[in-house]
Design a protein around this motif. Structure first.
Motif, PDB file in Angstrom:
ATOM      1  N   ALA A 157       0.830  -1.208   0.000  1.00 24.22           N
ATOM      2  CA  ALA A 157       0.000   0.000   0.000  1.00 24.22           C
ATOM      3  C   ALA A 157       0.864   1.257   0.000  1.00 24.22           C
ATOM      4  O   ALA A 157       0.513   2.268  -0.625  1.00 24.22           O
ATOM      5  CB  ALA A 157      -0.931  -0.003   1.209  1.00 24.22           C
ATOM      6  N   MET A 158       2.004   1.196   0.690  1.00 23.12           N
ATOM      7  CA  MET A 158       2.922   2.335   0.684  1.00 23.12           C
ATOM      8  C   MET A 158       3.507   2.566  -0.703  1.00 23.12           C
ATOM      9  O   MET A 158       3.745   3.709  -1.110  1.00 23.12           O
ATOM     10  CB  MET A 158       4.037   2.109   1.705  1.00 23.12           C
ATOM     11  CG  MET A 158       3.561   2.076   3.142  1.00 23.12           C
ATOM     12  SD  MET A 158       4.923   1.793   4.304  1.00 23.12           S
ATOM     13  CE  MET A 158       4.018   1.669   5.849  1.00 23.12           C
ATOM     14  N   ASP A 159       3.730   1.473  -1.444  1.00 23.77           N
ATOM     15  CA  ASP A 159       4.216   1.606  -2.824  1.00 23.77           C
ATOM     16  C   ASP A 159       3.207   2.379  -3.668  1.00 23.77           C
ATOM     17  O   ASP A 159       3.581   3.203  -4.510  1.00 23.77           O
ATOM     18  CB  ASP A 159       4.449   0.229  -3.446  1.00 23.77           C
ATOM     19  CG  ASP A 159       5.526  -0.576  -2.735  1.00 23.77           C
ATOM     20  OD1 ASP A 159       6.337   0.025  -2.006  1.00 23.77           O
ATOM     21  OD2 ASP A 159       5.541  -1.808  -2.915  1.00 23.77           O
ATOM     22  N   VAL A 160       1.925   2.090  -3.460  1.00 21.43           N
ATOM     23  CA  VAL A 160       0.870   2.795  -4.191  1.00 21.43           C
ATOM     24  C   VAL A 160       0.849   4.270  -3.797  1.00 21.43           C
ATOM     25  O   VAL A 160       0.777   5.164  -4.649  1.00 21.43           O
ATOM     26  CB  VAL A 160      -0.500   2.139  -3.926  1.00 21.43           C
ATOM     27  CG1 VAL A 160      -1.623   2.957  -4.566  1.00 21.43           C
ATOM     28  CG2 VAL A 160      -0.517   0.709  -4.461  1.00 21.43           C
ATOM     29  N   ALA A 161       0.924   4.533  -2.491  1.00 23.93           N
ATOM     30  CA  ALA A 161       0.921   5.915  -2.010  1.00 23.93           C
ATOM     31  C   ALA A 161       2.126   6.685  -2.548  1.00 23.93           C
ATOM     32  O   ALA A 161       2.010   7.859  -2.925  1.00 23.93           O
ATOM     33  CB  ALA A 161       0.919   5.933  -0.484  1.00 23.93           C
ATOM     34  N   ALA A 162       3.280   6.011  -2.609  1.00 22.90           N
ATOM     35  CA  ALA A 162       4.482   6.667  -3.128  1.00 22.90           C
ATOM     36  C   ALA A 162       4.317   7.015  -4.600  1.00 22.90           C
ATOM     37  O   ALA A 162       4.870   8.012  -5.077  1.00 22.90           O
ATOM     38  CB  ALA A 162       5.698   5.760  -2.930  1.00 22.90           C
ATOM     39  N   GLY A 163       3.536   6.200  -5.329  1.00 23.42           N
ATOM     40  CA  GLY A 163       3.246   6.526  -6.722  1.00 23.42           C
ATOM     41  C   GLY A 163       2.458   7.816  -6.835  1.00 23.42           C
ATOM     42  O   GLY A 163       2.709   8.646  -7.722  1.00 23.42           O
ATOM     43  N   GLY A 164       1.493   8.003  -5.934  1.00 21.05           N
ATOM     44  CA  GLY A 164       0.740   9.251  -5.923  1.00 21.05           C
ATOM     45  C   GLY A 164       1.617  10.440  -5.592  1.00 21.05           C
ATOM     46  O   GLY A 164       1.485  11.519  -6.192  1.00 21.05           O
ATOM     47  N   GLN A 165       2.542  10.256  -4.654  1.00 15.60           N
ATOM     48  CA  GLN A 165       3.462  11.339  -4.299  1.00 15.60           C
ATOM     49  C   GLN A 165       4.401  11.659  -5.458  1.00 15.60           C
ATOM     50  O   GLN A 165       4.746  12.827  -5.690  1.00 15.60           O
ATOM     51  CB  GLN A 165       4.267  10.953  -3.054  1.00 15.60           C
ATOM     52  CG  GLN A 165       3.429  10.840  -1.790  1.00 15.60           C
ATOM     53  CD  GLN A 165       2.731  12.147  -1.451  1.00 15.60           C
ATOM     54  OE1 GLN A 165       3.301  13.233  -1.583  1.00 15.60           O
ATOM     55  NE2 GLN A 165       1.474  12.043  -1.022  1.00 15.60           N
ATOM     56  N   TRP A 166       4.818  10.629  -6.189  1.00 13.81           N
ATOM     57  CA  TRP A 166       5.672  10.861  -7.361  1.00 13.81           C
ATOM     58  C   TRP A 166       4.917  11.690  -8.399  1.00 13.81           C
ATOM     59  O   TRP A 166       5.471  12.632  -8.980  1.00 13.81           O
ATOM     60  CB  TRP A 166       6.107   9.525  -7.957  1.00 13.81           C
ATOM     61  CG  TRP A 166       7.002   9.667  -9.151  1.00 13.81           C
ATOM     62  CD1 TRP A 166       8.363   9.792  -9.158  1.00 13.81           C
ATOM     63  CD2 TRP A 166       6.586   9.722 -10.530  1.00 13.81           C
ATOM     64  NE1 TRP A 166       8.828   9.920 -10.447  1.00 13.81           N
ATOM     65  CE2 TRP A 166       7.760   9.879 -11.311  1.00 13.81           C
ATOM     66  CE3 TRP A 166       5.362   9.651 -11.174  1.00 13.81           C
ATOM     67  CZ2 TRP A 166       7.727   9.965 -12.702  1.00 13.81           C
ATOM     68  CZ3 TRP A 166       5.318   9.744 -12.555  1.00 13.81           C
ATOM     69  CH2 TRP A 166       6.492   9.896 -13.312  1.00 13.81           C
ATOM     70  N   LEU A 167       3.647  11.352  -8.625  1.00 12.50           N
ATOM     71  CA  LEU A 167       2.838  12.124  -9.567  1.00 12.50           C
ATOM     72  C   LEU A 167       2.723  13.583  -9.133  1.00 12.50           C
ATOM     73  O   LEU A 167       2.793  14.504  -9.960  1.00 12.50           O
ATOM     74  CB  LEU A 167       1.440  11.516  -9.680  1.00 12.50           C
ATOM     75  CG  LEU A 167       1.255  10.296 -10.579  1.00 12.50           C
ATOM     76  CD1 LEU A 167      -0.152   9.745 -10.430  1.00 12.50           C
ATOM     77  CD2 LEU A 167       1.551  10.627 -12.039  1.00 12.50           C
ATOM     78  N   ARG A 168       2.554  13.803  -7.843  1.00 10.66           N
ATOM     79  CA  ARG A 168       2.380  15.161  -7.327  1.00 10.66           C
ATOM     80  C   ARG A 168       3.584  16.044  -7.647  1.00 10.66           C
ATOM     81  O   ARG A 168       3.450  17.262  -7.809  1.00 10.66           O
ATOM     82  CB  ARG A 168       2.148  15.110  -5.814  1.00 10.66           C
ATOM     83  CG  ARG A 168       1.738  16.446  -5.192  1.00 10.66           C
ATOM     84  CD  ARG A 168       1.604  16.300  -3.684  1.00 10.66           C
ATOM     85  NE  ARG A 168       0.553  15.356  -3.338  1.00 10.66           N
ATOM     86  CZ  ARG A 168      -0.723  15.690  -3.217  1.00 10.66           C
ATOM     87  NH1 ARG A 168      -1.109  16.937  -3.425  1.00 10.66           N
ATOM     88  NH2 ARG A 168      -1.620  14.785  -2.894  1.00 10.66           N
ATOM     89  N   ARG A 169       4.758  15.430  -7.767  1.00 10.99           N
ATOM     90  CA  ARG A 169       5.978  16.203  -8.040  1.00 10.99           C
ATOM     91  C   ARG A 169       6.203  16.462  -9.528  1.00 10.99           C
ATOM     92  O   ARG A 169       7.162  17.147  -9.897  1.00 10.99           O
ATOM     93  CB  ARG A 169       7.195  15.473  -7.462  1.00 10.99           C
ATOM     94  CG  ARG A 169       7.170  15.330  -5.943  1.00 10.99           C
ATOM     95  CD  ARG A 169       8.506  14.843  -5.421  1.00 10.99           C
ATOM     96  NE  ARG A 169       8.833  13.500  -5.886  1.00 10.99           N
ATOM     97  CZ  ARG A 169       8.495  12.381  -5.237  1.00 10.99           C
ATOM     98  NH1 ARG A 169       7.793  12.459  -4.107  1.00 10.99           N
ATOM     99  NH2 ARG A 169       8.843  11.198  -5.706  1.00 10.99           N
ATOM    100  N   GLN A 170       5.343  15.909 -10.394  1.00  8.68           N
ATOM    101  CA  GLN A 170       5.534  16.058 -11.836  1.00  8.68           C
ATOM    102  C   GLN A 170       4.746  17.257 -12.365  1.00  8.68           C
ATOM    103  O   GLN A 170       3.602  17.485 -11.975  1.00  8.68           O
ATOM    104  CB  GLN A 170       5.096  14.783 -12.568  1.00  8.68           C
ATOM    105  CG  GLN A 170       5.693  13.502 -12.015  1.00  8.68           C
ATOM    106  CD  GLN A 170       7.205  13.536 -11.927  1.00  8.68           C
ATOM    107  OE1 GLN A 170       7.899  13.853 -12.902  1.00  8.68           O
ATOM    108  NE2 GLN A 170       7.733  13.209 -10.752  1.00  8.68           N
TER     109      GLN A 170
END
Length: 333
Positions: free
Chosen positions: A295-308
């Protein structure tokens, strides 16, 4: 009747095959109540009337082992196990010898014997790709079939995929081409398209090719993902979580992603820990930790998107079905 397994074991649904003469059959069994049930199974062989049942020495004690197909002459078995990652093997029933194929570090699964009995068809999975290959049993060498996309086979598909001694059926798709059925000529490495499909969700001219990216999860582990970019940026975004627990986002046609991109969303499809295509060790990272680091991997994907720059950081959603739905729920709580 004849008891086929000890009292503490039960027969599994896969790997149960009759020989072509109908005199023998193979089956896989696992131990009841074993916490490692999904990781351990044994292969048995018995006569058609249930007598002479015995275990075959295939695979290690810590692996799942199954029979995929009987040799055309019924003298060998096409098998696979999960000792490190899924690998192909040939078991000789008469000599009780086993030969493994490949290096063992890439996931390969057998599909069917070819009519000559000297080669077999298999699929090779690595990260987001699925490639059909043909192994030569004499040389041990694998020949990749040039299908120009990703292939997939139904779990039970065997001899119906073989047209004749020189042609096999290959279901193929790409991110922008829905599934096609090809006839593959093993002599010339050429294909003929037998069937095309279209879901009609998006005009073909508007379909996009995803980009394979990696990002760091919360503990620093590298996570691979497919990124679908929409034409208007910055855009709202969706982290689309695959189901199956051990499924994966791959380079085949994925109509939900294409539909969302066509409606103006950027889509990220992460292969969180536990996904297939990266070996057994990566899959086992999920054991005993469901809804944890995956689940943290999924959340980290959202955080990565936020930085783009391509994404509106205030409009990011998460969506999934089955186990992907569970991980979506975890994001909210």
């Amino acid at each position: 009747h004849h008891q086929l397994t000890p009292d503490d074991q039960f027969v599994m649904a896969r790997g149960n095959r009759y020989s072509s003469d109908g005199e023998w059959f193979t089956y896989a069994a696992a131990t009841k109540g074993d916490g490692s049930l999904l990781e351990r199974s044994r292969v048995y062989i018995a006569r058609a009337d249930g007598t002479d049942a015995r275990t075959l020495a295939i695979g290690s004690e810590e692996s799942r082992t199954f029979v995929k197909d009987w040799h055309p002459a019924d003298r060998q078995l096409l098998v696979y196990d999960t000792a490190t990652t899924t690998r192909c093997g040939v078991y000789d029933i008469q000599t009780e010898t086993l030969t493994w194929f490949g290096t063992g570090d890439i996931q390969e699964k057998p599909v069917v014997w070819l009519p000559d009995g000297e080669r077999f068809l298999a699929i090779r999975k690595a990260h987001i790709t699925t490639t059909p290959i043909v192994y030569d049993c004499q040389t041990g060498q694998a020949h990749e079939l040039a299908v120009g996309g990703s292939c997939s086979y139904a779990p039970t598909a065997t001899d119906e995929l073989v047209i004749d001694a020189h042609h096999v059926l290959i279901p193929r798709s790409t991110p922008t081409i829905p599934t096609e059925v090809l006839s593959y000529d093993l002599q010339t490495d050429t294909t003929t398209t037998l069937l095309r499909t279209s879901d009609g969700a998006v005009e073909p001219s508007r379909l996009v090719d995803p980009e394979y990216i990696t990002y760091e999860s919360t503990d620093g582990r590298s996570i691979g993902a497919l990124l679908y970019r929409t034409s208007k940026q910055p855009s709202p975004a969706i982290v689309l979580v695959h189901g199956g627990r051990h499924g994966r986002a791959s380079e085949d046609y994925h109509w939900p992603s294409q539909l969302l991109v066509d409606r103006g969303f950027t889509v990220l499809r992460p292969n969180y820990r536990g996904s297939s295509g990266r070996g057994r060790a990566f899959k086992q990272l999920q054991y005993g930790d469901l809804g944890g680091h995956d689940a943290m991997d999924v959340a980290a994907g959202g955080q990565w998107l936020r930085r783009q720059d391509l994404v509106d950081g205030d409009r990011i959603a998460v969506y999934g079905a089955s186990y992907g739905g569970y991980l979506t729920y975890v994001q909210m709580v």
